[in-house]
Design an enzyme around this catalytic site. Structure first.
Site, PDB file in Angstrom:
ATOM      1  N   ASP A  32      -0.178  -1.349   6.268  1.00 49.08           N
ATOM      2  CA  ASP A  32       0.113  -0.794   7.586  1.00 49.08           C
ATOM      3  C   ASP A  32      -0.755  -1.435   8.660  1.00 49.08           C
ATOM      4  O   ASP A  32      -1.837  -1.937   8.378  1.00 49.08           O
ATOM      5  CB  ASP A  32      -0.162   0.719   7.585  1.00 49.08           C
ATOM      6  CG  ASP A  32       0.881   1.466   6.769  1.00 49.08           C
ATOM      7  OD1 ASP A  32       1.988   0.918   6.591  1.00 49.08           O
ATOM      8  OD2 ASP A  32       0.573   2.577   6.303  1.00 49.08           O
TER       9      ASP A  32
ATOM     10  N   GLU B 256       0.844  -1.183   0.000  1.00 49.23           N
ATOM     11  CA  GLU B 256       0.000   0.000   0.000  1.00 49.23           C
ATOM     12  C   GLU B 256       0.889   1.245   0.000  1.00 49.23           C
ATOM     13  O   GLU B 256       1.814   1.362   0.789  1.00 49.23           O
ATOM     14  CB  GLU B 256      -0.856  -0.035   1.266  1.00 49.23           C
ATOM     15  CG  GLU B 256      -1.724   1.151   1.461  1.00 49.23           C
ATOM     16  CD  GLU B 256      -2.087   1.326   2.931  1.00 49.23           C
ATOM     17  OE1 GLU B 256      -1.536   0.609   3.784  1.00 49.23           O
ATOM     18  OE2 GLU B 256      -2.919   2.195   3.209  1.00 49.23           O
TER      19      GLU B 256
ATOM     20  N   ASP C 115      -6.505   2.110   8.033  1.00 47.37           N
ATOM     21  CA  ASP C 115      -6.436   2.139   6.576  1.00 47.37           C
ATOM     22  C   ASP C 115      -5.842   0.845   6.035  1.00 47.37           C
ATOM     23  O   ASP C 115      -6.296   0.311   5.029  1.00 47.37           O
ATOM     24  CB  ASP C 115      -5.596   3.329   6.099  1.00 47.37           C
ATOM     25  CG  ASP C 115      -6.378   4.629   6.248  1.00 47.37           C
ATOM     26  OD1 ASP C 115      -7.618   4.541   6.339  1.00 47.37           O
ATOM     27  OD2 ASP C 115      -5.753   5.703   6.286  1.00 47.37           O
TER      28      ASP C 115
END
Ligand code: 28F
Length: 644
Positions: free
Chosen positions: A502, A429, A506
C-alpha cells in the site's frame, strides 16, 4: 607553409569527426543517455578537478546546479595550460576540450591517472554532448575564456584580462536532443561527492542546487580523516565493538593502499572497495587480498593467544567478517576491469600486495590492542557457532520440504509457466489484496505470494533465524535460490520479484523490511535488476460517459482535473475514490492499474548506491526512533496515520 596549413586543416577535420562519433553513439562514452549518463557528465568534469587535487595543486571544488539545469564546476588548481601548441596552433586547453581522449586524463606528477569515471573519457565528451560549454581559466597572471557549441569551438581561448589567482571553471548545458532528461538529482550528486571527499583526505567539495530560488540547497564535504571518517559515517547508527576504526595507509607502495575498518555488533558484512576512486561493486583482487589477510591474521592471533585451541580448527572467513564495515581503496596504474558491469579489479598482483600489507599492519595492531582483538574474536567465535546452528536449521528445512509432497509454500499461488525469464511473483501485503491479486492476475506467468503481519527485522537476526522465520521462509522458498553466501541467481524461479504494498506508512514499512532482506540476503537479485516495486494508483476519477481515470500521484490528479476542466467537466461532477489500500480494488481494477504489463508502471530497484541504501536500512532498523520517523515522513508522501 602551404603544407603546414593543409595539415592543420586535416587535423581539424579529424577532431570534428572525433566528437561527432561521441554524439552519434553517446552510450559508448557515458554508458547511457538516461539520467545516469547525464550525471556522468558532471563526474567527468569533477574527476579532472580531483586529478588536479591528487597531483597536489587543488584543495577546493565547487559544483553548482544553476537555474535551467546548467552545471558550473570550479576548482582552485593550476588552471588548464593555455599555451599554444606550435603545430596545431590550438591552445592546450582547447585541445583538451576538442580532442577525444586527449588531455583531461593527464598524468599529473605521479605519472599515472588515478581518478576517473566509468569510461574515463573526459572533458571532450562532455563538450560534445553539451548544447554549449564555457571554460574559464585563471593562470599565468591572466583570465582566459573559450566557448563551444555541441563540441564546436565558437570562441577560441581569449585573454579577457588579468588575474592573480589560478584555477579552472567550466559551465555547460547538456544537450536536450541527446539526453532523455536534463533534470539532475541533487541527492545522487551529493552522495557521489561525499564519497569522493571521503576518498581524498582533506579535499573540500561543495554542491549547491540553485534551480529553485525559493529552495536553495547546499552541502559541503571535507574529511581530514579520509577513510576513517568514511567508516565512521557508515557505522554512524551502529553499535561499535571498538571506539575507532583500524586504519592502514601505505602510499609509497607499488600499489598505494588505504584501508579502514571497524567491527559492529551487526551480523552483516559491509566491505566497499575502490580502485582509482571508482567503486568496484563486484570486488576483485584487492578485496580478495584484504579478505585473505583478515582470515589468516585473526586465525593466527587466535591460535597463538589460546582463544582457539589447536583442535578447534580454523575460523572461516565469513565468521571473521561478520559485523565488519570496511573501505578498501587502492590506486592501480593500469587497472583491468572485469565482470558483468566492468567493476571487478582483475590485476592479479594486487592480491598479494594488499594481503602482505594488511598482514603486517593488522598483526601489529592486534598485539598492541589486545582488548580490541579480544572483542572482535569473541564475536567471530560466536559467529562460527551460529553458522553451525544455521547449517543444522537449513538441513532441517530441507529435510522437511523433501518429505512434503509440495516444496512450495502453501500460500503461494504459482504460475503455470516454468520459464523463469517470463515469470513474475507479486509479494503482496495482506490477505484481501492477495485475494484480488490472485483473481486478477494472468496465471500463466504471474504468481502471487501473500504476506501479512509484521516481519522479522533482518538487521537484527542471523541466518538460522531467517530460515526458520515463517514470514521470510516462504519468500526464500518461492524465489528458490537460497540466501546469503549460498544464494545462486541461476536458480531463481521468477525473473521479476515485485513488491506490491500500500501507498501508506505500513506499506512503506513492509517495503523497507523486504528490501532490507533482499539487500542483506539476496543482494545479487537487486544487483541483477530482478526486484521491482509495483505502483498502485492513489485515486480513481469516474463519471458516467467517460472512462475511469486512475492517478498515481497528486500531480497526476491535478493534471487530470485540468484536462477535464478543459473539456468542460468540473470537479464536482466527478466521483473521486481515494485508495487507502490495495484491498479496496477489485480484481479487474488491480489488473488494469497495477499488474497488466501493458498498462502498469514498475519501478526497478537498483543498487546504484549500495552505500546509501545500507545507511538507510541501518538507520531505519536501528534503535534510534527520530531519524526513522523523519525518513518515513519524508518518503511516505501519502501518510494516512503516523503511528510508528
Ligand atoms: C572545472 C574543471 O578541468 N581542472 C583542471 C588542470 C590542470 C592541468 C591540466 C587540468 C596538460 C597538457 C593536458 C596544469 N598545469 N576543472 C579542471 N586542471 N589539466 S584540468 O593539464 C592538462 C594536460 O595537456 C595542469 C600543469 N599540468 C597540468
Amino acid at each position: 607553409m602551404e603544407k603546414f596549413e593543409h595539415e592543420y586543416g586535416a587535423e581539424q577535420i579529424q577532431v570534428l569527426e572525433g566528437l561527432e562519433a561521441v554524439r552519434k553513439r553517446p552510450g559508448m562514452y557515458i554508458g547511457s543517455v538516461s539520467v545516469r549518463g547525464l550525471h556522468h557528465l558532471v563526474y567527468e568534469i569533477v574527476d579532472n578537478c580531483v586529478d588536479e587535487a591528487l597531483a597536489g595543486y587543488c584543495t577546493h571544488i565547487e559544483v553548482v546546479i544553476e537555474p535551467g539545469n546548467i552545471i558550473a564546476v570550479s576548482d582552485n588548481g593550476r588552471g588548464i595550460p593555455v599555451d599554444i601548441h606550435p603545430k596545431t596552433k590550438i591552445s592546450a586547453a582547447e585541445t583538451v576540450y576538442t580532442v577525444l581522449h586527449a588531455g583531461g586524463k593527464f598524468g599529473g606528477d605521479s605519472g599515472y591517472k588515478v581518478s576517473g569515471g566509468l569510461h574515463g573519457v573526459g572533458a571532450s565528451v562532455v563538450n560534445a554532448l553539451s548544447e554549449w560549454t564555457e571554460v574559464t581559466i585563471q593562470r599565468d597572471g591572466g583570465l582566459y575564456q573559450m566557448k563551444f557549441e555541441r563540441g564546436k569551438t565558437v570562441q577560441n581561448l581569449t585573454r579577457l584580462g588579468d588575474s592573480d589567482k589560478t584555477g579552472t571553471k567550466v559551465r555547460f548545458l547538456a544537450d536536450d536532443t541527446i539526453f532523455e532528461t536534463l533534470e539532475y538529482d541533487f541527492n545522487t550528486l551529493e552522495s557521489r561527492f561525499r564519497e569522493m571527499a571521503f576518498l581524498t583526505k582533506g579535499l573540500y567539495i561543495s554542491i549547491e542546487d540553485k534551480r529553485d530560488e525559493e529552495n536553495i540547497k547546499k552541502s559541503e564535504f571535507c574529511y581530514e580523516g579520509g577513510l576513517v571518517s568514511f567508516v565512521e559515517y557508515l557505522n554512524n547508527n551502529k553499535d561499535k565493538l571498538h571506539p575507532t576504526p583500524i586504519y592502514i595507509d601505505k602510499q609509497d607502495s607499488e600499489v598505494p593502499v588505504e584501508i579502514a575498518f571497524q567491527y559492529t555488533s551487526a551480523y552483516s558484512e559491509n566491505i566497499y572497495t575502490f580502485v582509482n576512486n571508482i567503486n568496484t561493486i563486484e570486488g576483485g583482487t584487492h578485496l580478495e587480498g584484504f579478505k585473505r589477510s583478515l582470515t589468516k591474521t585473526f586465525n593466527e592471533y587466535a591460535k597463538s593467544h589460546n582463544i582457539l585451541k589447536e583442535k578447534d580448527g580454523n575460523l572461516q572467513g565469513e565468521d571473521i567478517r561478520e559485523g565488519i564495515t570496511a573501505v578498501v581503496s587502492v590506486k592501480v596504474k593500469e587497472p583491468q576491469f572485469e565482470g558483468q558491469t566492468k567493476t571487478k579489479l582483475g590485476n592479479s598482483n594486487v592480491t598479494g600486495i594488499v594481503q602482505s600489507l594488511v598482514n603486517e599492519a593488522l598483526s601489529a595492531f592486534l598485539e598492541e590492542n589486545p582488548n580490541v582483538a579480544k572483542a572482535i574474536l569473541e564475536k567471530c567465535v560466536s559467529a562460527s557457532r551460529a553458522r553451525e546452528a544455521a547449517r543444522k536449521a537449513r538441513e532441517l528445512v530441507r529435510r522437511k520440504t523433501a518429505l512434503e509432497s509440495t516444496t512450495l509454500p502453501g500460500k503461494l499461488a504459482d504460475c503455470s509457466s516454468k520459464n523463469a525469464e517470463e515469470c513474475e511473483v507479486y509479494i503482496v501485503e495482506g490477505d484481501s489484496a492477495g485475494g484480488s491479486a490472485k483473481q486478477g492476475r494472468d496465471r500463466r506467468y504471474q504468481a502471487i505470494l501473500p504476506l501479512w503481519g509484521k516481519m522479522l527485522n533482518v538487521e537484527k537476526a542471523r541466518a538460522d533465524k531467517i530460515y526458520g522465520n515463517d514470514k521470510l521462509n516462504p519468500v526464500i522458498v518461492a524465489v528458490g535460490a537460497g540466501i546469503g553466501a549460498e544464494f545462486d541467481i541461476t536458480k531463481i524461479r521468477y525473473g521479476k520479484v515485485i513488491i506490491m504494498a500500500d501507498a501508506d506508512v505500513d506499506g512503506a514499512h513492509i517495503r523497507t523490511l523486504l528490501l532490507t532482506f533482499f539487500f542483506r540476503y539476496m543482494r545479487p537479485l537487486i544487483e541483477n535488476g530482478n526486484v521491482y516495486l509495483a505502483q498502485p494508483p492513489l485515486y480513481k476519477l469516474s463519471k458516467r460517459g467517460i472512462d475511469d481515470i486512475y492517478c498515481y500521484t497528486d500531480e497526476e490528479l491535478n493534471e487530470a482535473y485540468a484536462e477535464l476542466e478543459k473539456k468542460g467537466i468540473s470537479i464536482d461532477q466527478l466521483s473521486i475514490q481515494r485508495y487507502k489500500g490495495l484491498g479496496e480494488m477489485n480484481p479487474e481494477q488491480l489488473w488494469e492499474t497495477t499488474m497488466d504489463p501493458e498498462r502498469r508502471t514498475l519501478v526497478r530497484v537498483t543498487l546504484d548506491d549500495a552505500i546509501k541504501a545500507d545507511a538507510t536500512f541501518s538507520m531505519l532498523m536501528g534503535d534510534e526512533v527520530e531519524p526513522r520517523r523523519k525518513f518515513i515522513e519524508e518518503n511516505a508522501k501519502y501518510v494516512v496515520n503516523l503511528d510508528i
